[in-house]
Design a protein around this motif. Structure first.
Motif, PDB file in Angstrom:
ATOM      1  N   PHE A   1       0.846  -1.186   0.000  1.00 50.98           N
ATOM      2  CA  PHE A   1       0.000   0.000   0.000  1.00 50.98           C
ATOM      3  C   PHE A   1       0.888   1.244   0.000  1.00 50.98           C
ATOM      4  CE2 PHE A   1      -2.363   3.371   2.257  1.00 50.98           C
ATOM      5  CZ  PHE A   1      -3.457   3.479   1.418  1.00 50.98           C
ATOM      6  N   GLN A   2       0.857   1.970  -1.110  1.00 52.61           N
ATOM      7  CA  GLN A   2       1.649   3.197  -1.267  1.00 52.61           C
ATOM      8  C   GLN A   2       3.129   2.970  -0.953  1.00 52.61           C
ATOM      9  OE1 GLN A   2      -0.321   6.249   1.048  1.00 52.61           O
ATOM     10  NE2 GLN A   2      -2.017   6.416  -0.422  1.00 52.61           N
ATOM     11  N   GLY A   3       3.651   1.858  -1.482  1.00 52.66           N
ATOM     12  CA  GLY A   3       5.072   1.563  -1.333  1.00 52.66           C
ATOM     13  C   GLY A   3       5.453   0.938  -0.010  1.00 52.66           C
ATOM     14  N   GLU A   4       4.471   0.670   0.850  1.00 48.16           N
ATOM     15  CA  GLU A   4       4.750   0.078   2.156  1.00 48.16           C
ATOM     16  C   GLU A   4       4.059  -1.279   2.256  1.00 48.16           C
ATOM     17  OE1 GLU A   4       4.197   1.058   6.939  1.00 48.16           O
ATOM     18  OE2 GLU A   4       3.658   2.547   5.410  1.00 48.16           O
ATOM     19  N   THR A   5       4.766  -2.269   2.809  1.00 49.23           N
ATOM     20  CA  THR A   5       4.205  -3.603   2.956  1.00 49.23           C
ATOM     21  C   THR A   5       3.363  -3.680   4.217  1.00 49.23           C
ATOM     22  OG1 THR A   5       6.057  -4.643   1.804  1.00 49.23           O
ATOM     23  CG2 THR A   5       4.722  -6.053   3.219  1.00 49.23           C
ATOM     24  N   LYS A   6       2.096  -4.075   4.053  1.00 45.40           N
ATOM     25  CA  LYS A   6       1.190  -4.273   5.175  1.00 45.40           C
ATOM     26  C   LYS A   6       1.074  -5.765   5.438  1.00 45.40           C
ATOM     27  CE  LYS A   6       0.317   0.096   5.497  1.00 45.40           C
ATOM     28  NZ  LYS A   6       0.737   0.889   6.672  1.00 45.40           N
ATOM     29  N   GLU A   7       1.201  -6.167   6.700  1.00 47.78           N
ATOM     30  CA  GLU A   7       1.302  -7.581   7.043  1.00 47.78           C
ATOM     31  C   GLU A   7       0.246  -7.983   8.059  1.00 47.78           C
ATOM     32  OE1 GLU A   7       4.709 -10.314   9.151  1.00 47.78           O
ATOM     33  OE2 GLU A   7       5.303  -9.057   7.451  1.00 47.78           O
ATOM     34  N   SER A   8      -0.295  -9.176   7.891  1.00 50.55           N
ATOM     35  CA  SER A   8      -1.247  -9.727   8.844  1.00 50.55           C
ATOM     36  C   SER A   8      -0.503 -10.275  10.056  1.00 50.55           C
ATOM     37  CB  SER A   8      -2.044 -10.862   8.190  1.00 50.55           C
ATOM     38  OG  SER A   8      -1.200 -11.995   8.018  1.00 50.55           O
TER      39      SER A   8
END
Length: 233
Positions: A116-123
């Protein structure tokens, strides 16, 4: 496409891999979740035994991995680690239900990410066992090493607290063994630890390696990976 896959999954749910308890955790669809904070895992459930999936053979079955969809995610990356072999595989998908044929009688660790917008979002990271035929007792999951993290650089000190997280399908963990030192693999230094953290003495300017062995009441055990950290001069 997502609606089609979800419908197919619903029809196959009674045959698909499921938790051994009668009632699985209920996902509250109205619960607030910041849409940019990653995804919420749904299934296979955390720290549980997953029954036979569809098309089972003596060695494999197909499990449906599921997570809550996130409007900010165009593509998800599903990461699955085989805790017995240490092999990790990744799959990219636009859907939020992903069928995968995996080994039976093996522990797995899984999580989902997206960009998301160059950033990794993690569960969150969940463990589960894919059940195998005739097995009555399962080894503990390999301990998750928390701190120091892999390759962490620590300011000058003479003592470091090692922290980890243990879990087990049978809920019968009794103790942990610590392997620690300047060699890789590290040597066994402390046995039968009942806590999930321990302080160790260190020397500045040194690289250390550590590993946790988890033991249960049935005599089963599992080894974590080996982490390293460096203490600055």
């Amino acid at each position: 496409m997502k609606k089609i896959v979800y419908t197919l999954f619903a029809l196959m749910l009674l045959l698909a891999c499921k938790d051994t308890t009668d009632d699985g955790p209920i996902v509250n669809e109205d619960a607030g979740q910041d849409p940019i904070e990653g995804v919420r895992l749904v299934f296979p459930f955390e720290d549980t035994l997953c029954n036979e999936g569809i098309n089972p053979t003596p060695t494999e079955s197909t499990v449906f991995f599921e997570w809550d969809p996130n409007n900010n995610a165009q593509v998800y990356t599903l990461t699955i680690e085989n805790l017995a072999s240490g092999n990790t595989v990744q799959y990219e998908t636009e859907d939020f239900i992903f069928p995968l044929t995996i080994e039976r009688a093996v522990a797995f660790r899984w999580f989902v990410t997206y960009n998301f917008q160059g950033e990794t979002k993690e569960s969150a990271v969940w463990n589960f066992y894919n059940a195998g035929p005739g097995i009555q007792s399962y080894p503990p999951f390999s301990a998750e090493l928390i701190a120091p993290s892999m390759a962490q650089i620590i300011p000058t000190t003479t003592s470091v607290v090692l922290e980890w997280l243990g879990s087990d399908v049978d809920g019968d963990i009794v103790s942990y063994d610590l392997h620690f030192g300047t060699d890789n693999p590290p040597e066994l230094v402390t046995t039968d630890i009942t806590a999930t953290q321990i302080a160790v003495t260190v020397v500045p300017g040194t690289i250390y390696y550590w590993q946790i062995v988890t033991k249960d009441a049935e005599g089963n055990s599992s080894e974590s990976g080996v982490f390293q950290f460096r203490v600055l001069d």
